[in-house]
Structures are given as C-alpha cells and as structure tokens.
Scaffold this motif. Sequence first.
Motif, PDB file in Angstrom:
ATOM      1  N   SER A  15       0.492  -1.330  -0.352  1.00 41.68           N
ATOM      2  CA  SER A  15       0.015   0.074   0.053  1.00 41.68           C
ATOM      3  C   SER A  15       0.473   1.228  -0.390  1.00 41.68           C
ATOM      4  CB  SER A  15      -0.890  -0.004   1.069  1.00 41.68           C
ATOM      5  OG  SER A  15      -1.567  -1.562   0.944  1.00 41.68           O
ATOM      6  N   CYS A  16       0.242   2.129  -0.635  1.00 43.70           N
ATOM      7  CA  CYS A  16       0.903   3.478  -0.526  1.00 43.70           C
ATOM      8  C   CYS A  16      -0.099   4.976   0.449  1.00 43.70           C
ATOM      9  CB  CYS A  16       1.062   4.383  -2.205  1.00 43.70           C
ATOM     10  SG  CYS A  16       2.037   5.798  -2.068  1.00 43.70           S
ATOM     11  N   ARG A  17       0.683   5.263   1.050  1.00 41.43           N
ATOM     12  CA  ARG A  17      -0.555   6.206   1.840  1.00 41.43           C
ATOM     13  C   ARG A  17       0.157   7.924   2.018  1.00 41.43           C
ATOM     14  NH1 ARG A  17       1.382   1.805   5.583  1.00 41.43           N
ATOM     15  NH2 ARG A  17      -0.941   0.647   6.201  1.00 41.43           N
ATOM     16  N   LEU A  18      -0.695   8.581   2.767  1.00 44.28           N
ATOM     17  CA  LEU A  18      -0.559   9.826   2.468  1.00 44.28           C
ATOM     18  C   LEU A  18      -1.271  10.689   3.414  1.00 44.28           C
ATOM     19  CD1 LEU A  18      -0.239  13.038   1.382  1.00 44.28           C
ATOM     20  CD2 LEU A  18      -2.918  12.437  -0.823  1.00 44.28           C
ATOM     21  N   LEU A  19      -1.082  11.086   4.039  1.00 43.74           N
ATOM     22  CA  LEU A  19      -1.003  11.925   5.193  1.00 43.74           C
ATOM     23  C   LEU A  19      -0.880  13.256   4.866  1.00 43.74           C
ATOM     24  CD1 LEU A  19      -2.260  12.454   8.132  1.00 43.74           C
ATOM     25  CD2 LEU A  19      -0.719  11.549   9.003  1.00 43.74           C
ATOM     26  N   ILE A  20      -1.596  14.558   5.317  1.00 43.59           N
ATOM     27  CA  ILE A  20      -2.451  16.053   4.911  1.00 43.59           C
ATOM     28  C   ILE A  20      -2.208  16.305   5.944  1.00 43.59           C
ATOM     29  CG2 ILE A  20      -2.413  17.911   3.768  1.00 43.59           C
ATOM     30  CD1 ILE A  20      -3.019  16.787   0.619  1.00 43.59           C
ATOM     31  N   ALA A  21      -1.442  17.500   6.907  1.00 44.11           N
ATOM     32  CA  ALA A  21      -2.370  17.914   8.260  1.00 44.11           C
ATOM     33  C   ALA A  21      -1.916  19.728   7.843  1.00 44.11           C
ATOM     34  CB  ALA A  21      -1.599  17.358   9.444  1.00 44.11           C
ATOM     35  N   ASP A  22      -2.305  20.749   9.047  1.00 48.24           N
ATOM     36  CA  ASP A  22      -2.215  21.612   9.072  1.00 48.24           C
ATOM     37  C   ASP A  22      -0.697  22.179  10.286  1.00 48.24           C
ATOM     38  OD1 ASP A  22      -3.578  21.457  11.580  1.00 48.24           O
ATOM     39  OD2 ASP A  22      -5.036  21.999  10.730  1.00 48.24           O
ATOM     40  N   GLY A  23      -0.378  23.339  10.479  1.00 45.49           N
ATOM     41  CA  GLY A  23       0.052  23.733  11.574  1.00 45.49           C
ATOM     42  C   GLY A  23       0.290  22.589  12.931  1.00 45.49           C
ATOM     43  N   SER A  24      -1.186  22.409  12.899  1.00 42.84           N
ATOM     44  CA  SER A  24      -1.469  22.318  14.646  1.00 42.84           C
ATOM     45  C   SER A  24      -1.541  20.808  13.973  1.00 42.84           C
ATOM     46  CB  SER A  24      -2.507  22.949  14.682  1.00 42.84           C
ATOM     47  OG  SER A  24      -3.292  22.552  13.969  1.00 42.84           O
ATOM     48  N   GLY A  25      -1.404  19.605  13.502  1.00 46.55           N
ATOM     49  CA  GLY A  25      -1.111  18.861  13.116  1.00 46.55           C
ATOM     50  C   GLY A  25      -2.185  18.060  12.735  1.00 46.55           C
ATOM     51  N   ARG A  26      -3.573  19.043  12.761  1.00 46.63           N
ATOM     52  CA  ARG A  26      -4.832  18.335  12.175  1.00 46.63           C
ATOM     53  C   ARG A  26      -5.114  17.981  10.825  1.00 46.63           C
ATOM     54  NH1 ARG A  26      -9.248  20.934   9.882  1.00 46.63           N
ATOM     55  NH2 ARG A  26      -8.357  22.858  10.156  1.00 46.63           N
ATOM     56  N   THR A  27      -5.415  16.442  11.038  1.00 48.27           N
ATOM     57  CA  THR A  27      -5.588  15.936  10.281  1.00 48.27           C
ATOM     58  C   THR A  27      -6.497  16.578   8.902  1.00 48.27           C
ATOM     59  OG1 THR A  27      -4.808  13.865  10.710  1.00 48.27           O
ATOM     60  CG2 THR A  27      -6.103  13.616   9.048  1.00 48.27           C
ATOM     61  N   LEU A  28      -5.963  16.687   7.753  1.00 51.41           N
ATOM     62  CA  LEU A  28      -6.910  17.984   6.388  1.00 51.41           C
ATOM     63  C   LEU A  28      -6.851  16.511   5.504  1.00 51.41           C
ATOM     64  CD1 LEU A  28      -4.647  20.573   6.005  1.00 51.41           C
ATOM     65  CD2 LEU A  28      -7.170  20.263   7.840  1.00 51.41           C
ATOM     66  N   TYR A  29      -6.650  15.154   5.384  1.00 52.05           N
ATOM     67  CA  TYR A  29      -6.192  14.204   4.219  1.00 52.05           C
ATOM     68  C   TYR A  29      -5.861  12.942   4.923  1.00 52.05           C
ATOM     69  CZ  TYR A  29      -6.757  12.162  -0.793  1.00 52.05           C
ATOM     70  OH  TYR A  29      -7.051  11.073  -1.319  1.00 52.05           O
ATOM     71  N   ARG A  30      -5.927  11.538   5.071  1.00 48.24           N
ATOM     72  CA  ARG A  30      -5.872  10.507   4.793  1.00 48.24           C
ATOM     73  C   ARG A  30      -6.160  10.109   4.145  1.00 48.24           C
ATOM     74  NH1 ARG A  30      -2.678   8.246   9.896  1.00 48.24           N
ATOM     75  NH2 ARG A  30      -3.377   9.433  11.286  1.00 48.24           N
ATOM     76  N   ASN A  31      -5.488   9.049   2.959  1.00 44.54           N
ATOM     77  CA  ASN A  31      -5.500   8.212   2.403  1.00 44.54           C
ATOM     78  C   ASN A  31      -4.710   6.541   1.832  1.00 44.54           C
ATOM     79  OD1 ASN A  31      -7.382   6.366   0.598  1.00 44.54           O
ATOM     80  ND2 ASN A  31      -6.944   7.732  -1.279  1.00 44.54           N
ATOM     81  N   ALA A  32      -4.749   5.436   1.952  1.00 53.05           N
ATOM     82  CA  ALA A  32      -4.273   4.553   1.481  1.00 53.05           C
ATOM     83  C   ALA A  32      -4.749   3.602   0.361  1.00 53.05           C
ATOM     84  CB  ALA A  32      -3.948   3.877   2.704  1.00 53.05           C
ATOM     85  N   VAL A  33      -3.800   3.209  -0.926  1.00 53.58           N
ATOM     86  CA  VAL A  33      -3.744   2.640  -1.762  1.00 53.58           C
ATOM     87  C   VAL A  33      -3.710   2.342  -2.454  1.00 53.58           C
ATOM     88  CG1 VAL A  33      -3.914   3.113  -4.448  1.00 53.58           C
ATOM     89  CG2 VAL A  33      -4.746   5.900  -3.407  1.00 53.58           C
ATOM     90  N   SER A  34      -4.167   0.775  -2.522  1.00 56.97           N
ATOM     91  CA  SER A  34      -3.553  -0.478  -2.841  1.00 56.97           C
ATOM     92  C   SER A  34      -2.568  -0.564  -4.382  1.00 56.97           C
ATOM     93  CB  SER A  34      -4.674  -1.529  -2.187  1.00 56.97           C
ATOM     94  OG  SER A  34      -4.228  -3.295  -2.820  1.00 56.97           O
ATOM     95  N   THR A  35      -1.494  -0.438  -3.659  1.00 59.88           N
ATOM     96  CA  THR A  35      -0.485  -0.648  -5.104  1.00 59.88           C
ATOM     97  C   THR A  35       0.601  -1.619  -5.672  1.00 59.88           C
ATOM     98  OG1 THR A  35       1.094  -0.174  -3.785  1.00 59.88           O
ATOM     99  CG2 THR A  35       0.323   1.973  -5.173  1.00 59.88           C
ATOM    100  N   ARG A  36       0.195  -2.974  -4.893  1.00 56.81           N
ATOM    101  CA  ARG A  36       0.805  -4.041  -4.774  1.00 56.81           C
ATOM    102  C   ARG A  36       1.785  -4.055  -5.175  1.00 56.81           C
ATOM    103  NH1 ARG A  36      -4.234  -4.200  -7.142  1.00 56.81           N
ATOM    104  NH2 ARG A  36      -3.533  -4.854  -8.718  1.00 56.81           N
ATOM    105  N   LEU A  37       2.979  -2.979  -4.974  1.00 59.11           N
ATOM    106  CA  LEU A  37       4.117  -3.020  -5.703  1.00 59.11           C
ATOM    107  C   LEU A  37       4.773  -4.166  -5.723  1.00 59.11           C
ATOM    108  CD1 LEU A  37       5.877  -0.557  -7.085  1.00 59.11           C
ATOM    109  CD2 LEU A  37       6.977  -0.292  -4.371  1.00 59.11           C
ATOM    110  N   GLY A  38       4.753  -5.193  -4.535  1.00 58.88           N
ATOM    111  CA  GLY A  38       5.558  -6.203  -4.537  1.00 58.88           C
ATOM    112  C   GLY A  38       5.224  -7.419  -4.962  1.00 58.88           C
ATOM    113  N   GLU A  39       4.033  -7.429  -5.877  1.00 64.23           N
ATOM    114  CA  GLU A  39       3.478  -8.091  -6.943  1.00 64.23           C
ATOM    115  C   GLU A  39       4.236  -8.919  -7.682  1.00 64.23           C
ATOM    116  OE1 GLU A  39      -1.169  -8.839  -7.228  1.00 64.23           O
ATOM    117  OE2 GLU A  39      -0.117  -8.054  -8.941  1.00 64.23           O
ATOM    118  N   GLY A  40       4.181 -10.187  -7.269  1.00 64.22           N
ATOM    119  CA  GLY A  40       5.541 -10.895  -8.432  1.00 64.22           C
ATOM    120  C   GLY A  40       6.793 -10.596  -8.557  1.00 64.22           C
TER     121      GLY A  40
END
Length: 313
Positions: A15-40
């Motif tokens: 998986s590939c994870r993205l987290l975006i936060a403001d200056g106070s550490g508050r989460t604005l966006y969080r997502n995980a995408v299944s890229t299956r990079l290691g497949e095969g």
Amino acid sequence: MKQQISAAIDLGTNSCRLLIADGSGRTLYRNAVSTRLGEGMCVGEICRFTDEAMKRGIECFCHFKKVMDEYGVDKYRAITTAACRMADNAAVFVEEIKRQSGIELEIIDPYEEAVLNLKGALVNVANETAGYVVIYDLGGGSTEITLATRSAQPKILHSISIPWGARNAAEKFGLKEYDPAVAALLDEKISAYVKSFVRDSGLEKYDGDVCFIAASSTPLRLTHIARGWKKYDRQRADGQKVGVEEFERAVAKVCAMDCAQMAQDDNIGPLRADIFHAACVIFSRIYKDLGAKEMITSLKVAVDGIIMELSYD
C-alpha cells in the motif's frame, strides 16, 4: 497568517499512504491506496518490480501529487521501505516517479523506518502508564519490531527487521489458500526472528512495564472480525485495546475461509484476500512469542511520524 500545510507519503510493498495536516497537526486528508508494488516481485532469483506494479505505483504518486496541490502543501517528505530496498530496479522506479509526478522519493533503511513508526504509534499510548513500548509493524515485504522507552523523546533500545511481510510471504510460501503444513513452515521462520528479538533485547527485564502496539491494517481488520463489526473502518479500530484471545478467535475465522470468501468479506476484501492468510500467520506468531496478553492497535505509523517531524522544522 496562513498555516503551513505538510504532507507525508509512505510507499510500502502493498500500500501507499498519504497524510496531509495543517500546522497544528490536524489531519486534513488521509488515504491508503493498494498499489501491490511487491506483487510478483521475487518470483525468480532476482527481485524486480513488474511493469504493471511500477505503473500502479507511478499512477498513485501522480494522483497524490494532485491531491497535495489541491490542499496547497508547502512541504512534504516521501519515503519507501522494504520493497525498494530489495528491488533490483528500484532506482529506475524512483526516477520515474520523480519524472512523472515531481515527487522526490527517499529509500530509507530499517532503523529509520522503525523510528518513524514509533513516533506515529506513540500517540495511541499517551494515557498508558508503562515505561516501555514494543511496536511491531507488519508490512507487505518486511515486519519491524522495536523496543523503546515510552517518553517524550523515545529512545530505541532494540529493533529488528524481519524480511517477511504479508505480500512476499504469501507468494513465496504459496499461502493464498490456507494450508496448515505450509503455514507451519512460515510460522517457524517468523518464530526464529522473534525469539532472537526477545533474547537480544532482554525483553524479560521489562516484564509488567511494557505496552504492546500492533500497527498496520492487519490488527485493525482482525479487531473488526473479532468484535463482529460489519464494515471495515480503520478509524474505528485505531487505538483499540484488544486481548490476544480476541485476535485468536479472529485468526481462526480467517483460516477457515478460502480466498473467495475473504474477497467477499467486508473487513478483508478483494485487494487483500490473497495475502491475508500469510498476514495472520505472521501476526499471531509474533504476539505469541512476545508474550503479549493484549495489544493496542494503531493506524498511526510512519506518515504520522513524518508529519510530527515536519511540524518541528
């Protein structure tokens, strides 16, 4: 005055994870995408990313770059771990990500990975009284176990990187469908590493003063299964204190399913069905050999640690 917007990306073997936060550490966006990079990836003698896996990874980074631009990200750090440490063509892959998405991707070593996971996961044990913490993060291509002090400036006392995760173990051992004999072989491999960690860390010295943290989606999903929660919601399971007997019940249910049934299960799904038996074998062996009675599940891992670091800059 505009707050600084920071982003963290963690590209793992599955998986590939993205987290975006403001200056106070508050989460604005969080997502995980299944890229299956290691497949095969490790089918032959040489470990190499397939063209299809690299395409999925690059597409993910291009998408994440658009999201970062939409949020007006001021600075970021993007890391990658076990898969890129092993793949013969990792340098080419990293160059293509830079060329097509504009994102600089950094391949980090196991120790740095352990540090970032620790910083993120400690958020979930703020109310614990134990003086020490053991965190283990089950990834797609490796599993990190770390003993550290539970303090404002945590000190790592011992860490190990096991070269087996859900993706590469499922493919190498052929555990898409559960087979007790094959599972026992994987169990034996994992146990050797965990017992060496217990011995070399002197874990018995901290008995009664350690809290255990289980990071990654595997314990989050098993918590849902154990408690009969019908639809996977990673936020709901984040920070839950779960007894090992609950995990044992969940693992038994998973091992009784075939791959098709897991693909239909709302807490596992088609993107993890082919690797979830291996994940359960690794996960259960580790908590048994660590001697844990209960664990705190954690969604917060390396990306959260990166955000903390960027906030301190």
